[in-house]
Design a protein around this motif. Structure first.
Motif, mmCIF file in Angstrom:
data_model
loop_
_atom_site.group_PDB
_atom_site.id
_atom_site.type_symbol
_atom_site.label_atom_id
_atom_site.label_comp_id
_atom_site.label_asym_id
_atom_site.label_seq_id
_atom_site.Cartn_x
_atom_site.Cartn_y
_atom_site.Cartn_z
ATOM 1 N N VAL A 37 9.487 78.623 66.740
ATOM 2 C CA VAL A 37 10.314 79.384 65.145
ATOM 3 C C VAL A 37 9.206 79.678 64.648
ATOM 4 C CG1 VAL A 37 11.343 78.675 63.144
ATOM 5 C CG2 VAL A 37 11.743 76.677 65.222
ATOM 6 N N GLU A 38 9.710 81.239 64.087
ATOM 7 C CA GLU A 38 8.548 82.111 63.417
ATOM 8 C C GLU A 38 8.440 81.673 62.187
ATOM 9 O OE1 GLU A 38 8.905 86.296 64.130
ATOM 10 O OE2 GLU A 38 8.645 85.791 66.651
ATOM 11 N N LYS A 39 7.601 81.514 61.343
ATOM 12 C CA LYS A 39 7.935 82.094 59.812
ATOM 13 C C LYS A 39 8.123 83.300 59.399
ATOM 14 C CE LYS A 39 4.389 77.620 59.746
ATOM 15 N NZ LYS A 39 3.446 77.148 58.939
ATOM 16 N N HIS A 40 8.554 83.490 58.018
ATOM 17 C CA HIS A 40 8.685 84.373 57.161
ATOM 18 C C HIS A 40 7.648 84.406 56.753
ATOM 19 C CE1 HIS A 40 13.000 84.838 57.249
ATOM 20 N NE2 HIS A 40 13.557 84.407 56.935
ATOM 21 N N THR A 41 6.340 86.085 56.302
ATOM 22 C CA THR A 41 5.820 85.873 55.680
ATOM 23 C C THR A 41 5.997 85.888 54.370
ATOM 24 O OG1 THR A 41 6.466 88.464 55.905
ATOM 25 C CG2 THR A 41 5.178 88.128 57.935
ATOM 26 N N PRO A 42 4.767 85.039 54.046
ATOM 27 C CA PRO A 42 4.095 85.101 52.629
ATOM 28 C C PRO A 42 4.671 86.260 51.661
ATOM 29 C CG PRO A 42 2.523 84.355 53.552
ATOM 30 C CD PRO A 42 3.161 84.815 55.062
ATOM 31 N N PRO A 43 5.571 85.654 50.637
ATOM 32 C CA PRO A 43 5.536 86.812 49.774
ATOM 33 C C PRO A 43 3.895 87.161 49.158
ATOM 34 C CG PRO A 43 6.810 84.831 48.428
ATOM 35 C CD PRO A 43 6.685 84.825 50.062
ATOM 36 N N PRO A 44 3.517 88.586 48.905
ATOM 37 C CA PRO A 44 2.073 88.991 48.325
ATOM 38 C C PRO A 44 2.150 88.280 46.781
ATOM 39 C CG PRO A 44 3.519 91.044 47.983
ATOM 40 C CD PRO A 44 4.337 89.810 49.248
ATOM 41 N N LYS A 45 1.119 87.509 47.152
ATOM 42 C CA LYS A 45 -0.027 87.104 46.191
ATOM 43 C C LYS A 45 0.699 87.879 44.981
ATOM 44 C CE LYS A 45 -2.628 84.117 48.157
ATOM 45 N NZ LYS A 45 -3.665 82.790 48.458
ATOM 46 N N SER A 46 0.454 87.401 43.755
ATOM 47 C CA SER A 46 0.912 88.839 42.894
ATOM 48 C C SER A 46 -0.715 88.442 42.660
ATOM 49 C CB SER A 46 0.705 87.202 41.151
ATOM 50 O OG SER A 46 0.178 86.028 41.043
ATOM 51 N N LYS A 47 -0.609 89.969 41.770
ATOM 52 C CA LYS A 47 -1.995 90.953 42.007
ATOM 53 C C LYS A 47 -2.221 91.208 39.708
ATOM 54 C CE LYS A 47 -3.869 95.364 41.911
ATOM 55 N NZ LYS A 47 -3.976 96.166 43.041
ATOM 56 N N THR A 48 -3.042 90.682 39.194
ATOM 57 C CA THR A 48 -3.367 90.903 37.438
ATOM 58 C C THR A 48 -3.803 92.288 37.458
ATOM 59 O OG1 THR A 48 -4.175 88.889 37.688
ATOM 60 C CG2 THR A 48 -4.587 90.504 35.945
ATOM 61 N N VAL A 49 -2.890 93.581 36.215
ATOM 62 C CA VAL A 49 -3.189 94.522 36.284
ATOM 63 C C VAL A 49 -3.871 94.603 35.494
ATOM 64 C CG1 VAL A 49 -2.375 96.971 36.134
ATOM 65 C CG2 VAL A 49 -1.542 95.450 38.416
ATOM 66 N N GLU A 50 -5.106 95.345 34.661
ATOM 67 C CA GLU A 50 -5.531 95.728 33.694
ATOM 68 C C GLU A 50 -4.644 96.099 32.901
ATOM 69 O OE1 GLU A 50 -9.641 97.124 31.872
ATOM 70 O OE2 GLU A 50 -9.767 96.001 33.156
ATOM 71 N N VAL A 51 -4.102 96.547 31.412
ATOM 72 C CA VAL A 51 -3.732 96.595 31.020
ATOM 73 C C VAL A 51 -4.680 98.428 29.624
ATOM 74 C CG1 VAL A 51 -1.565 97.138 28.628
ATOM 75 C CG2 VAL A 51 -1.667 95.013 30.594
ATOM 76 N N ALA A 52 -4.074 99.316 29.817
ATOM 77 C CA ALA A 52 -4.923 100.282 28.987
ATOM 78 C C ALA A 52 -3.993 100.589 28.313
ATOM 79 C CB ALA A 52 -5.131 101.468 29.963
ATOM 80 N N ILE A 53 -4.708 100.653 27.199
ATOM 81 C CA ILE A 53 -4.395 101.644 25.464
ATOM 82 C C ILE A 53 -4.814 102.606 25.288
ATOM 83 C CG2 ILE A 53 -4.673 100.218 23.021
ATOM 84 C CD1 ILE A 53 -5.786 97.356 24.195
ATOM 85 N N ALA A 54 -3.708 103.286 24.952
ATOM 86 C CA ALA A 54 -4.262 104.673 24.752
ATOM 87 C C ALA A 54 -3.703 105.111 23.656
ATOM 88 C CB ALA A 54 -2.214 105.386 25.161
#
Length: 149
Positions: free
Chosen positions: A132-149
């Motif tokens: 029984v194959e497993k579903h591929t796990p969802p990608p881990k969350s990634k932190t994105v740096e917020v730029a201030i304009a």
């Protein structure tokens, strides 16, 4: 005990545990009388779950592997043992110990990550392997740096 309190092997054993028949259901008891339970090994790999069952003497046409209720793996056979009586008159068995599995039924509740549309089964040298194959796990969350304009 909650799932959070169990170790990983305890969680897997709980999820892949054999579903026992309810003895209060008399029609099922009559229907399942004589059904044996075959031991099974379950291997948890990073990509799949593999079920191993020893089924000597059974051909692939005598084994059924299905999925019920979207997450229950069912492995069964309705084979009846054929007695090999001798052609000579007056011959009879004194002992019958080589009993190949006759009727059997095993059910396993699959974990959420099991891909029920990707199940394969093969019987080779008396051993049934159900993968029984497993579903591929969802990608881990990634932190994105917020730029201030």
């Amino acid at each position: 005990m909650s799932l959070l309190d169990m170790d990983l092997s305890g969680v897997m054993n709980n999820l892949l545990n054999h579903i026992h028949e309810n003895p209060s259901r008399t029609h099922e008891n009559k229907e399942n009388r004589g059904i044996s339970s075959i031991p099974v090994d379950i291997l948890d790999t990073p990509k799949e779950y593999i079920f191993f069952m020893d089924l000597p003497g059974l051909s692939k046409s005598e084994i059924q592997v299905t999925v019920e209720d979207e997450n229950t793996l069912v492995i069964k056979s309705n084979r009846k043992r054929k007695r090999q009586d001798s052609e000579d008159e007056g011959c009879k068995y004194l002992r019958l110990e080589r009993r190949a599995p006759q009727k059997f039924l095993r059910k396993f509740r699959l974990p959420e990550n099991a891909n029920v549309s990707a199940i394969t089964a093969k019987c080779e040298n008396g051993v049934l392997n159900v993968v029984v194959e497993k579903h591929t796990p969802p990608p881990k969350s990634k932190t994105v740096e917020v730029a201030i304009a």
